[in-house]
Each structure stands twice: as C-alpha cells, then as structure tokens.
Write a protein that holds these residues in place. Structure first.
Motif, PDB file in Angstrom:
ATOM      1  N   HIS A   1       0.831  -1.204   0.000  1.00  0.00           N
ATOM      2  CA  HIS A   1       0.000   0.000   0.000  1.00  0.00           C
ATOM      3  C   HIS A   1       0.865   1.253   0.000  1.00  0.00           C
ATOM      4  CE1 HIS A   1      -3.314   2.641   0.579  1.00  0.00           C
ATOM      5  NE2 HIS A   1      -3.126   2.842   1.874  1.00  0.00           N
ATOM      6  N   LEU A   2       1.919   1.243   0.801  1.00  0.00           N
ATOM      7  CA  LEU A   2       2.823   2.394   0.854  1.00  0.00           C
ATOM      8  C   LEU A   2       3.459   2.640  -0.509  1.00  0.00           C
ATOM      9  CD1 LEU A   2       4.354   4.402   2.916  1.00  0.00           C
ATOM     10  CD2 LEU A   2       6.234   2.779   2.682  1.00  0.00           C
ATOM     11  N   ARG A   3       3.928   1.576  -1.142  1.00  0.00           N
ATOM     12  CA  ARG A   3       4.624   1.728  -2.418  1.00  0.00           C
ATOM     13  C   ARG A   3       3.674   2.123  -3.543  1.00  0.00           C
ATOM     14  NH1 ARG A   3       8.682  -3.375  -1.040  1.00  0.00           N
ATOM     15  NH2 ARG A   3      10.150  -2.071   0.140  1.00  0.00           N
ATOM     16  N   GLU A   4       2.444   1.667  -3.465  1.00  0.00           N
ATOM     17  CA  GLU A   4       1.456   2.079  -4.466  1.00  0.00           C
ATOM     18  C   GLU A   4       1.026   3.529  -4.246  1.00  0.00           C
ATOM     19  OE1 GLU A   4      -1.627  -0.808  -4.012  1.00  0.00           O
ATOM     20  OE2 GLU A   4      -0.680  -2.255  -5.379  1.00  0.00           O
ATOM     21  N   THR A   5       0.944   3.933  -2.979  1.00  0.00           N
ATOM     22  CA  THR A   5       0.521   5.293  -2.639  1.00  0.00           C
ATOM     23  C   THR A   5       1.639   6.301  -2.849  1.00  0.00           C
ATOM     24  OG1 THR A   5      -0.959   4.359  -0.971  1.00  0.00           O
ATOM     25  CG2 THR A   5      -0.520   6.716  -0.838  1.00  0.00           C
ATOM     26  N   ASN A   6       2.882   5.874  -2.578  1.00  0.00           N
ATOM     27  CA  ASN A   6       4.063   6.740  -2.710  1.00  0.00           C
ATOM     28  C   ASN A   6       3.841   8.083  -2.007  1.00  0.00           C
ATOM     29  OD1 ASN A   6       5.794   8.561  -5.280  1.00  0.00           O
ATOM     30  ND2 ASN A   6       6.728   7.308  -3.705  1.00  0.00           N
ATOM     31  N   PRO A   7       3.585   8.045  -0.684  1.00  0.00           N
ATOM     32  CA  PRO A   7       3.217   9.265   0.026  1.00  0.00           C
ATOM     33  C   PRO A   7       4.317  10.316   0.057  1.00  0.00           C
ATOM     34  CG  PRO A   7       3.755   7.524   1.570  1.00  0.00           C
ATOM     35  CD  PRO A   7       3.712   6.889   0.216  1.00  0.00           C
ATOM     36  N   LEU A   8       3.924  11.560  -0.137  1.00  0.00           N
ATOM     37  CA  LEU A   8       4.849  12.684  -0.038  1.00  0.00           C
ATOM     38  C   LEU A   8       5.022  13.032   1.432  1.00  0.00           C
ATOM     39  CD1 LEU A   8       6.448  15.010  -1.448  1.00  0.00           C
ATOM     40  CD2 LEU A   8       4.337  16.342  -1.313  1.00  0.00           C
ATOM     41  N   VAL A   9       6.237  12.923   1.928  1.00  0.00           N
ATOM     42  CA  VAL A   9       6.529  13.228   3.324  1.00  0.00           C
ATOM     43  C   VAL A   9       7.530  14.377   3.368  1.00  0.00           C
ATOM     44  CG1 VAL A   9       7.376  12.357   5.527  1.00  0.00           C
ATOM     45  CG2 VAL A   9       6.105  10.845   3.986  1.00  0.00           C
ATOM     46  N   VAL A  10       7.112  15.472   3.958  1.00  0.00           N
ATOM     47  CA  VAL A  10       7.992  16.629   4.101  1.00  0.00           C
ATOM     48  C   VAL A  10       8.817  16.442   5.365  1.00  0.00           C
ATOM     49  CG1 VAL A  10       8.128  19.126   4.382  1.00  0.00           C
ATOM     50  CG2 VAL A  10       6.367  18.119   2.898  1.00  0.00           C
ATOM     51  N   CYS A  11      10.128  16.504   5.215  1.00  0.00           N
ATOM     52  CA  CYS A  11      11.041  16.282   6.342  1.00  0.00           C
ATOM     53  C   CYS A  11      11.806  17.564   6.644  1.00  0.00           C
ATOM     54  CB  CYS A  11      12.027  15.165   6.022  1.00  0.00           C
ATOM     55  SG  CYS A  11      11.264  13.570   5.634  1.00  0.00           S
ATOM     56  N   VAL A  12      11.495  18.168   7.772  1.00  0.00           N
ATOM     57  CA  VAL A  12      12.303  19.266   8.294  1.00  0.00           C
ATOM     58  C   VAL A  12      13.136  18.614   9.383  1.00  0.00           C
ATOM     59  CG1 VAL A  12      12.319  21.549   9.349  1.00  0.00           C
ATOM     60  CG2 VAL A  12      10.468  20.902   7.787  1.00  0.00           C
ATOM     61  N   THR A  13      14.338  18.228   9.023  1.00  0.00           N
ATOM     62  CA  THR A  13      15.070  17.294   9.872  1.00  0.00           C
ATOM     63  C   THR A  13      16.518  17.711  10.073  1.00  0.00           C
ATOM     64  OG1 THR A  13      15.451  14.909  10.236  1.00  0.00           O
ATOM     65  CG2 THR A  13      15.750  15.735   7.976  1.00  0.00           C
ATOM     66  N   ASN A  14      17.208  16.905  10.821  1.00  0.00           N
ATOM     67  CA  ASN A  14      18.604  17.068  11.172  1.00  0.00           C
ATOM     68  C   ASN A  14      19.474  17.173   9.916  1.00  0.00           C
ATOM     69  OD1 ASN A  14      21.220  16.596  12.198  1.00  0.00           O
ATOM     70  ND2 ASN A  14      20.442  15.244  13.793  1.00  0.00           N
ATOM     71  N   ASP A  15      20.258  18.238   9.790  1.00  0.00           N
ATOM     72  CA  ASP A  15      21.107  18.418   8.612  1.00  0.00           C
ATOM     73  C   ASP A  15      22.065  17.249   8.405  1.00  0.00           C
ATOM     74  OD1 ASP A  15      19.936  20.889   8.152  1.00  0.00           O
ATOM     75  OD2 ASP A  15      21.512  22.011   9.190  1.00  0.00           O
ATOM     76  N   VAL A  16      22.485  16.638   9.496  1.00  0.00           N
ATOM     77  CA  VAL A  16      23.478  15.568   9.430  1.00  0.00           C
ATOM     78  C   VAL A  16      22.931  14.335   8.715  1.00  0.00           C
ATOM     79  CG1 VAL A  16      24.927  14.029  10.832  1.00  0.00           C
ATOM     80  CG2 VAL A  16      24.548  16.395  11.560  1.00  0.00           C
ATOM     81  N   VAL A  17      21.616  14.151   8.734  1.00  0.00           N
ATOM     82  CA  VAL A  17      21.038  12.877   8.281  1.00  0.00           C
ATOM     83  C   VAL A  17      20.131  13.004   7.061  1.00  0.00           C
ATOM     84  CG1 VAL A  17      21.134  12.007  10.635  1.00  0.00           C
ATOM     85  CG2 VAL A  17      19.013  13.028   9.796  1.00  0.00           C
ATOM     86  N   LYS A  18      20.102  14.142   6.413  1.00  0.00           N
ATOM     87  CA  LYS A  18      19.146  14.337   5.320  1.00  0.00           C
ATOM     88  C   LYS A  18      19.341  13.335   4.192  1.00  0.00           C
ATOM     89  CE  LYS A  18      18.034  19.203   6.041  1.00  0.00           C
ATOM     90  NZ  LYS A  18      18.158  20.590   5.532  1.00  0.00           N
ATOM     91  N   ASN A  19      20.574  13.101   3.795  1.00  0.00           N
ATOM     92  CA  ASN A  19      20.831  12.169   2.690  1.00  0.00           C
ATOM     93  C   ASN A  19      20.411  10.753   3.054  1.00  0.00           C
ATOM     94  OD1 ASN A  19      23.056  10.160   1.338  1.00  0.00           O
ATOM     95  ND2 ASN A  19      22.473  11.790  -0.061  1.00  0.00           N
ATOM     96  N   PHE A  20      20.780  10.301   4.236  1.00  0.00           N
ATOM     97  CA  PHE A  20      20.437   8.954   4.688  1.00  0.00           C
ATOM     98  C   PHE A  20      18.918   8.805   4.806  1.00  0.00           C
ATOM     99  CE2 PHE A  20      19.848   5.992   8.390  1.00  0.00           C
ATOM    100  CZ  PHE A  20      20.218   4.834   7.730  1.00  0.00           C
ATOM    101  N   THR A  21      18.270   9.813   5.367  1.00  0.00           N
ATOM    102  CA  THR A  21      16.816   9.766   5.512  1.00  0.00           C
ATOM    103  C   THR A  21      16.132   9.722   4.156  1.00  0.00           C
ATOM    104  OG1 THR A  21      16.914  10.979   7.612  1.00  0.00           O
ATOM    105  CG2 THR A  21      14.805  10.962   6.461  1.00  0.00           C
ATOM    106  N   ALA A  22      16.564  10.570   3.230  1.00  0.00           N
ATOM    107  CA  ALA A  22      15.947  10.607   1.908  1.00  0.00           C
ATOM    108  C   ALA A  22      16.124   9.280   1.180  1.00  0.00           C
ATOM    109  CB  ALA A  22      16.544  11.747   1.087  1.00  0.00           C
ATOM    110  N   ASN A  23      17.320   8.717   1.224  1.00  0.00           N
ATOM    111  CA  ASN A  23      17.565   7.449   0.543  1.00  0.00           C
ATOM    112  C   ASN A  23      16.760   6.310   1.169  1.00  0.00           C
ATOM    113  OD1 ASN A  23      19.299   8.388  -1.442  1.00  0.00           O
ATOM    114  ND2 ASN A  23      21.121   8.121  -0.177  1.00  0.00           N
ATOM    115  N   GLY A  24      16.663   6.289   2.491  1.00  0.00           N
ATOM    116  CA  GLY A  24      15.879   5.275   3.163  1.00  0.00           C
ATOM    117  C   GLY A  24      14.400   5.380   2.825  1.00  0.00           C
ATOM    118  N   MET A  25      13.892   6.592   2.765  1.00  0.00           N
ATOM    119  CA  MET A  25      12.487   6.805   2.433  1.00  0.00           C
ATOM    120  C   MET A  25      12.193   6.386   0.991  1.00  0.00           C
ATOM    121  SD  MET A  25      10.693   8.022   4.987  1.00  0.00           S
ATOM    122  CE  MET A  25       9.462   9.215   4.503  1.00  0.00           C
ATOM    123  N   LEU A  26      13.075   6.733   0.079  1.00  0.00           N
ATOM    124  CA  LEU A  26      12.900   6.313  -1.312  1.00  0.00           C
ATOM    125  C   LEU A  26      12.939   4.791  -1.430  1.00  0.00           C
ATOM    126  CD1 LEU A  26      15.149   8.962  -3.099  1.00  0.00           C
ATOM    127  CD2 LEU A  26      12.659   8.746  -3.326  1.00  0.00           C
TER     128      LEU A  26
END
Length: 261
Positions: A6-31
C-alpha cells in the motif's frame, strides 16, 4: 493489510524538516521503502507543500532560530490541512533552547506522534533523570517512559531503544526486533521517525498498527542487513540497511516480535 504494498502504491509525499546531518540517509531510506521525501528548508513553501503532503516530520536535531520559524510554519500549515505530524525532540533536556522549542510546539500545535529515544523522552516526561542528549543510556524501561509522556501530553508516543514502546489512547505495544548496530550510526532514529510519518500518512485517521508495522519493518530490515554482511560494521551497515528497505516485502512482518499490552 499489506502495508508495504500500500505504501509503495501510494508513494506518500513526506515533508522532512530534519537534522542536517542525516538528510541524505533519511531521503535514501524513504525512497527505498517506497515513500517520496522532500527535505524542505524554506518556510514560504509550507502552504503549498502541506496541500500535497501525506505526512510531516519535524526533527529538531540541528534546529536554530531560523529553523524554528520554518518548523512553526510547517506545523501550522500541516494542522490547517489535516496532515499528520511526527515530532522528534532530539536532545530534549540538553539545552534550554531545545527544551523551550519543544515545549512551545507541543503546547501550541496538534502533534500526531511524539517520537524519541529513552533519554530525551524521559526528560520530556518531567521525571528526575541524569540522562541528557542523543546518546543517553537506557536506565528506565521504555514502556514506562512512553506511558509517562503520554500521560503528560495525551498524544501518541513512540520511545525507541533496545525495546521500542508505543503508547496511544487505546493501545500499548512493545517491539523487540532490531540490531545493536542501529545505535552505532548517525540517523537511525531520524529515519525511523520519517518512516513513521509515511506509514501514518497513508492511513487516516491515526492507526496505531501502522506505527507498529513501520517500526517493525525498519528493525527487521536492520536485522536482515546485518545477516547479509560478511563482517557487520557501522561503515557498511547503512548502505545494506537501505538495500534491505528496498528489497523486502510485507511478508517480513510475519516475523515481527510485538507484545501488545
């Protein structure tokens, strides 16, 4: 319910205002898991983004005065548009700025899930403690901490640690999957918060099982990442974890270890 499909079919847009140190890791994990992350740093786009977003993550790991205004605007617009908000009070109790920022947001806005590690959440509960910062050792049971924070704010609470604990208005659950290497890399908890926002966002109104499955899927993928590595270590683990988030399907959840109380 097949939440991963369901998550992959929905492909939800999640806005992340997050820790600068982890933005790349978070984005790649979410994708990898099937969500669509936006790492926003501009408050003027809050109105537009919150009209399209399925979820909002606010992580104060590298917050400052300018980001305070950004976070405030994002949460305000999320509340206006019915977008669920996951709030991570990173380092609560370590400084007056972090504590005041968190207290103000929790007093002012509607938050759908407060998520943090045992030390900062114990401080947030108001209990006497020597625990401070993001590297706090777990000296109190995570379920007890989650119960204390829930009692204080009446908001669903997720406390992460060796045992992850979720407390909501109608449910208490303890999740025991995962691996110690998650505590040896920067951003493991930050990605967990973003994943929770994605899973919550595809099922409204709030469904506690979606949080349980988000945490369990993430932790089971962490275990699989270790198993797939010849010599597990903090350098290779993050890449293997992202691989496992991408490769695994809903059936991995059949092995989840959850105690519902």
């Amino acid at each position: 319910m097949n939440r991963i499909k369901h998550l992959r079919e929905t492909n939800p847009l999640v806005v992340c205002v997050t820790n600068d140190v982890v933005k790349n890791f978070t984005a790649n994990g979410m994708l990898a898991v099937g969500a669509s992350p936006i790492m926003s740093g501009e408050k003027s786009e809050a109105e537009d983004l919150m009209k399209a977003a399925s979820g909002l993550l606010i992580n104060i790991g590298t917050a400052d005065e300018m980001k305070k205004d950004l976070m405030s605007k994002m949460i305000s617009e999320a509340n206006r548009n019915g977008v669920p908000v996951v709030f991570d009070p990173v380092g609560y109790g370590a400084s007056k700025f972090r504590s005041t920022l968190t207290d103000t947001f929790l007093d002012t806005y509607r938050i759908d899930l407060i998520k943090g590690n045992a030390g900062e959440m114990l401080a947030l509960s108001g209990a006497e403690s020597e625990l401070k910062g993001v590297d706090s050792s777990e000296k109190t049971d995570t379920l007890e901490i989650a119960e204390a924070v829930y009692d204080k704010f009446q908001v669903p609470v997720l406390v992460t640690g060796e045992r992850d604990a979720l407390v909501t208005g109608d449910r208490k659950a303890v999740m025991t999957d995962g691996h110690g290497l998650q505590g040896k890399i920067t951003g493991s908890g930050c990605l967990a918060g973003a994943m929770a926002a994605a899973f919550i966002g595809i099922e409204q109104p709030f469904n506690s099982q979606s949080v349980v499955d988000a945490v369990s899927f993430y932790n089971l993928c962490a275990e699989a990442a270790v198993e797939s590595t010849r010599i597990p270590a903090p350098g290779t683990f993050p890449a293997n974890l992202i691989d496992q988030l991408y490769l695994n399907e809903n059936d991995i959840l059949s092995d989840k270890k959850v105690e519902v109380l």
